[in-house]
Design an enzyme around this catalytic site. Structure first.
Site, PDB file in Angstrom:
ATOM      1  N   ASP A  60      66.324  10.566  56.853  1.00 27.11           N
ATOM      2  CA  ASP A  60      65.874  12.334  56.361  1.00 27.11           C
ATOM      3  C   ASP A  60      64.627  12.285  56.013  1.00 27.11           C
ATOM      4  O   ASP A  60      64.057  13.426  55.881  1.00 27.11           O
ATOM      5  CB  ASP A  60      67.124  12.409  55.219  1.00 27.11           C
ATOM      6  CG  ASP A  60      68.342  13.298  55.817  1.00 27.11           C
ATOM      7  OD1 ASP A  60      68.312  13.718  57.730  1.00 27.11           O
ATOM      8  OD2 ASP A  60      69.255  12.430  55.315  1.00 27.11           O
ATOM      9  N   CYS A  61      63.943  10.845  55.310  1.00 30.66           N
ATOM     10  CA  CYS A  61      62.284  10.995  54.884  1.00 30.66           C
ATOM     11  C   CYS A  61      62.176   9.394  54.968  1.00 30.66           C
ATOM     12  O   CYS A  61      62.551   8.305  55.956  1.00 30.66           O
ATOM     13  CB  CYS A  61      62.954  11.419  53.466  1.00 30.66           C
ATOM     14  SG  CYS A  61      63.050  10.559  52.287  1.00 30.66           S
ATOM     15  N   CYS A 394      63.632  10.159  39.600  1.00 30.42           N
ATOM     16  CA  CYS A 394      64.169   9.400  41.138  1.00 30.42           C
ATOM     17  C   CYS A 394      62.578   9.626  41.671  1.00 30.42           C
ATOM     18  O   CYS A 394      61.897  10.868  41.367  1.00 30.42           O
ATOM     19  CB  CYS A 394      64.911  10.607  41.743  1.00 30.42           C
ATOM     20  SG  CYS A 394      64.964  10.665  43.555  1.00 30.42           S
ATOM     21  N   CYS A 396      61.473   9.670  44.825  1.00 27.61           N
ATOM     22  CA  CYS A 396      61.182  11.145  45.718  1.00 27.61           C
ATOM     23  C   CYS A 396      60.568  11.921  46.678  1.00 27.61           C
ATOM     24  O   CYS A 396      59.675  11.671  47.415  1.00 27.61           O
ATOM     25  CB  CYS A 396      62.728  11.918  45.865  1.00 27.61           C
ATOM     26  SG  CYS A 396      64.485  10.663  46.829  1.00 27.61           S
ATOM     27  N   ASP A 438      24.813   9.315  68.247  1.00 27.03           N
ATOM     28  CA  ASP A 438      23.568   8.438  69.242  1.00 27.03           C
ATOM     29  C   ASP A 438      23.028   9.904  70.186  1.00 27.03           C
ATOM     30  O   ASP A 438      23.647  10.499  70.007  1.00 27.03           O
ATOM     31  CB  ASP A 438      24.833   7.782  69.968  1.00 27.03           C
ATOM     32  CG  ASP A 438      24.080   7.477  71.532  1.00 27.03           C
ATOM     33  OD1 ASP A 438      23.125   6.576  71.301  1.00 27.03           O
ATOM     34  OD2 ASP A 438      24.639   7.671  72.627  1.00 27.03           O
ATOM     35  N   THR A 440      22.003   9.979  73.568  1.00 28.60           N
ATOM     36  CA  THR A 440      21.873  10.614  75.056  1.00 28.60           C
ATOM     37  C   THR A 440      23.642  10.444  75.475  1.00 28.60           C
ATOM     38  O   THR A 440      24.714   9.382  75.058  1.00 28.60           O
ATOM     39  CB  THR A 440      21.766   9.532  76.332  1.00 28.60           C
ATOM     40  OG1 THR A 440      20.347   9.183  76.135  1.00 28.60           O
ATOM     41  CG2 THR A 440      22.356   9.357  77.713  1.00 28.60           C
ATOM     42  N   ASP A 634      28.901   6.739  72.159  1.00 28.57           N
ATOM     43  CA  ASP A 634      30.007   7.187  73.445  1.00 28.57           C
ATOM     44  C   ASP A 634      29.612   5.698  74.566  1.00 28.57           C
ATOM     45  O   ASP A 634      30.325   5.771  75.612  1.00 28.57           O
ATOM     46  CB  ASP A 634      29.901   8.209  74.733  1.00 28.57           C
ATOM     47  CG  ASP A 634      28.552   8.172  75.431  1.00 28.57           C
ATOM     48  OD1 ASP A 634      27.225   7.770  74.009  1.00 28.57           O
ATOM     49  OD2 ASP A 634      28.604   8.794  76.042  1.00 28.57           O
TER      50      ASP A 634
END
Length: 739
Positions: A60-61, A394, A396, A438, A440, A634
């Site tokens: 659930d968590c 608690c 949580c 960069d 080019t 790239d």
């Protein structure tokens, strides 16, 4: 990149950014489990041994994922375990076959496993899911009614109601204690409910359990909402495919496809694997993977990622990805690994909560016994306050405050065409104050064209271009490809070149008909090689933003080629957006200073030109010392600079090495995504701070009111449940955010 120094290995044809993102070593974040102060983290499972994987249901968590991990760690022979809450996947590395033992351990901890290839069980009906809550509500109503008419019967009914609600929670608490999770929320609830029964607070004991069950259902609903984007991504890839073999069409499972298989996808159909288009032309909707809403036109020979939809025609493709390694598979893998690459604040809160929970139990015990023992206070009153404090404490809401926001932020980024490798990268991105580009292929489209050919020494223009194309043929550097394409466009006969050799940082050379042809940047030539008229011509071309390369034959200059790239359409808007965010920019390029200056002036950026890869690294380190810096590139020679920066960001069309080294990538290849990423990262940090404030603020308020006797047990549970739901709902706002 070093624009005028072509290298045959410097660039690759555009790839799928989603496919190429792989885990790399994180930077500038505490490394490991709990007490390590190093600055490295291994984000993926690296222990040698046999690897097993399952899907987990019943979580659930995010705290449930830790409970499953604790249970599996108790199994002998398990070397490493990882649970990805977002994809509900359990991965175990062991030295022998531990499948039965792992499945038994997880089942004993209260969760269920299924194999990766099995079909998930149908979801239970809403009535069946909510039956325990409905039963408890009915019993609460009956107990209250009996209490109005007969107090003893009412008390007995409340006790029965409490026991019915307590049974599954206490059973789960015992399971978790056996599996190594001693301080789970189920343990706190069981202790509080049993304690309330002993002091006679029967109605409140029943209300505590009812509110807890309602809170658990709300957490489960919030978790399913958070995982919905991942489920939608998994659904993008069809289960079956049409394979063509010896002229026959066969319907096969998508998992059976291998590289080299030919598949057929109808109009409106999705690709089950990454493929290379065999049909002459087709349009594909790739929005689910890249965020780009406009269909992309593809020609024969181009790659298309799994999950893309053929817009308007039946197409044939050659499969290029192995099973489990398609674009979608690798995005899912990235999401799984992102949970291990948690932000420093997430790791701190996780470590803090492990100390916090037992500390709260100790404080609650002291509150319950110290005032009666030392100050003769009422036992019942202070035991009651101790139990309330136990529930207020608690953790949580606090534990989920950061991972909920990080997961939502990563999912929101993916929707916008940006893949970020985990919470640590997201946190670093939010701190960025500078961006180094960069030139080019990053600020420019990376497809320069030959703008001018200037022959010398009696050389003809066509001959000069043909010799240059022969030397550059086979290279994937943008400048080299532009020279070859220009020769092909003019239908020139390109001579055969031998002994091609890249000159690192200087150029490239080859032998043609026994004579050495060399191509290099003007500034790489010895002084005196270029005469004054040549230099004047080169200076004039470079002042117009052109990149010039010099061609030599046997050390004699026979001409120059001027090439010009164009800015990306969104470069100016992206830089303006960064400036509006207070982020400064600088260009780091291997191109000549005048060509770089022309681009920098047009964009309003600083620049440093003529840089070799090692020069870029030095520049990045210097800038990074002044303020956190992101490096955007790239190419292969951008990878070291990316690694040296606070965070590396790769363009989607970049090389494998750049994409693997980067901490994030723009899959849609649009620079405007940079500003979106930074805004989203900052919004995520604001969200985390809000969540922590909500979680701790509510606890502080109810702690004071409980000690003052103003609030009781059921409000303590409401505070905890309410805080958890508020924190999760606040985190989900990031999915709808326009940042």
């Amino acid at each position: 990149m070093t624009a005028p120094t072509p290298s045959p290995n410097n660039k690759k044809a555009p790839q799928f950014a989603a496919v190429k993102l792989r885990p790399v070593e994180e930077k500038k974040a505490p490394c490991c489990a709990d007490d390590c102060g190093e600055t490295r983290v291994t984000p993926e499972i690296t222990t040698t041994g046999e690897r097993f994987s399952w899907f987990v249901s019943g979580m659930d968590c995010a705290a449930c994922a830790r409970k499953v991990e604790n249970a599996v760690r108790q199994v002998d022979g398990v070397a490493q375990v990882q649970v990805a809450f977002a994809t509900e996947k359990l991965i175990v590395v062991a030295q022998n076959d531990v499948r039965e033992h792992v499945e038994r351990a997880v089942q004993q901890a209260g969760y269920q496993l299924r194999s990766e290839n099995s079909t998930p069980a149908p979801a239970p009906s809403r009535l069946r899911e909510n039956l325990p809550i409905i039963l408890l509500i009915v019993m609460m109503a009956l107990s209250w009614a009996l209490e109005q008419f007969n107090h003893p019967f009412g008390q007995a009914a409340f006790i029965a109601t409490t026991l019915v609600g307590l049974w599954p929670i206490a059973r789960q608490a015992l399971r978790l204690m056996k599996s190594g999770s001693w301080f789970a929320i189920e343990t706190l609830m069981s202790v509080a409910a049993i304690g309330a029964l002993f002091i006679g607070a029967t109605a409140e004991a029943a209300m505590v359990l009812l509110l807890f069950l309602i809170g658990e259902r709300l957490e489960g609903w919030a978790a399913s909402r958070a995982r919905r984007g991942v489920s939608a991504l998994m659904a993008l890839k069809p289960d079956t495919a049409t394979r063509l073999r010896n002229g026959d069409r066969q319907t096969v499972a998508a998992s059976q496809l291998q590289p080299g298989d030919t598949i057929e996808v109808p109009a409106g159909g999705r690709l089950p694997a990454d493929g290379r288009l065999l049909s002459a032309f087709a349009s594909f909707d790739e929005s689910a993977l890249t965020g780009e809403s406009v269909p992309v036109d593809r020609s024969a020979g181009e790659n298309v990622p799994a999950g893309a939809t053929s817009v308007d025609r039946l197409v044939q493709l050659e499969v290029v990805s192995k099973p489990g390694e398609s674009a979608i598979d690798r995005i899912l893998k990235l999401i799984e690994e992102a949970e291990e690459r948690r932000a420093p604040i997430a790791r701190f809160i996780d470590r803090f909560s492990r100390i916090y929970t037992p500390a709260i139990m100790a404080v609650a015990l002291l509150v319950a016994v110290v005032p009666p023992l030392l100050f003769s206070a009422s036992w019942l009153e202070w035991i009651y306050k101790g139990l309330a404090l136990l529930l207020i404490g608690c953790p949580c809401a606090l534990v989920i405050s950061t991972p909920a926001a990080i997961t939502s932020g990563l999912a929101a980024a993916a929707r916008r065409g940006a893949l970020i490798k985990g919470g640590a990268a997201l946190e670093q991105l939010g701190s960025i104050q500078q961006v180094a580009f960069d030139k080019t292929g990053t600020l420019t489209i990376g497809k320069p064209q030959v703008a001018a050919i200037t022959p010398f020494a009696g050389m003809e223009e066509a001959e000069l271009l043909a010799l240059s194309a022969a030397v550059e043929q086979g290279s994937t550097h943008p400048l080299a490809m532009a020279i070859v394409q220009e020769a092909q466009r003019r239908a020139l006969t390109i001579p055969h070149a031998e002994d091609q050799r890249a000159l690192a940082g200087k150029g490239i050379e080859a032998q043609i008909d026994g004579r050495q042809i060399r191509i290099s940047a003007p500034e790489k030539l010895p002084e005196g090689v270029l005469d004054s008229s040549m230099l004047a011509n080169i200076n004039q071309q470079e002042n117009h933003g052109q990149t010039v390369v010099v061609v030599q034959r046997d050390n004699e200059v026979i001409g120059t080629l001027a090439l010009q790239d164009t800015l990306r359409d969104d470069a100016k808007a992206a830089v303006a957006e960064l400036h509006a965010l207070g982020v400064q920019g600088v260009i780091l390029t291997g191109d000549n200073p005048r060509a770089a200056a022309a681009i920098a002036h047009e964009l309003g950026l600083d620049f440093r030109a003529g840089l070799l890869p090692e020069d870029k690294v030095a520049a990045v380190r210097t800038l990074n010392e002044q303020a956190p810096l992101a490096m955007v590139g790239d190419g292969i020679n951008d990878a070291p600079a990316m690694k040296a920066s606070t965070i590396g960001i790769a363009m989607g069309s970049g090389t494998d090495v750049a994409l693997e080294t980067a901490d994030a990538a723009l899959t849609h290849n649009r620079l405007t995504g940079l500003g979106q990423m930074i805004r989203l990262a900052r919004a995520t940090h604001r969200n985390i701070r809000q969540n922590i404030t909500l979680a701790l603020g509510l606890k502080a308020v109810f702690l004071v009111t409980t000690l003052l006797g103003m609030t009781g047990l059921w409000l303590a549970v409401l505070a905890d449940t309410g805080a958890t739901v508020l924190v999760t709902a606040n985190a989900l706002r990031l999915l709808r955010s326009k940042d």
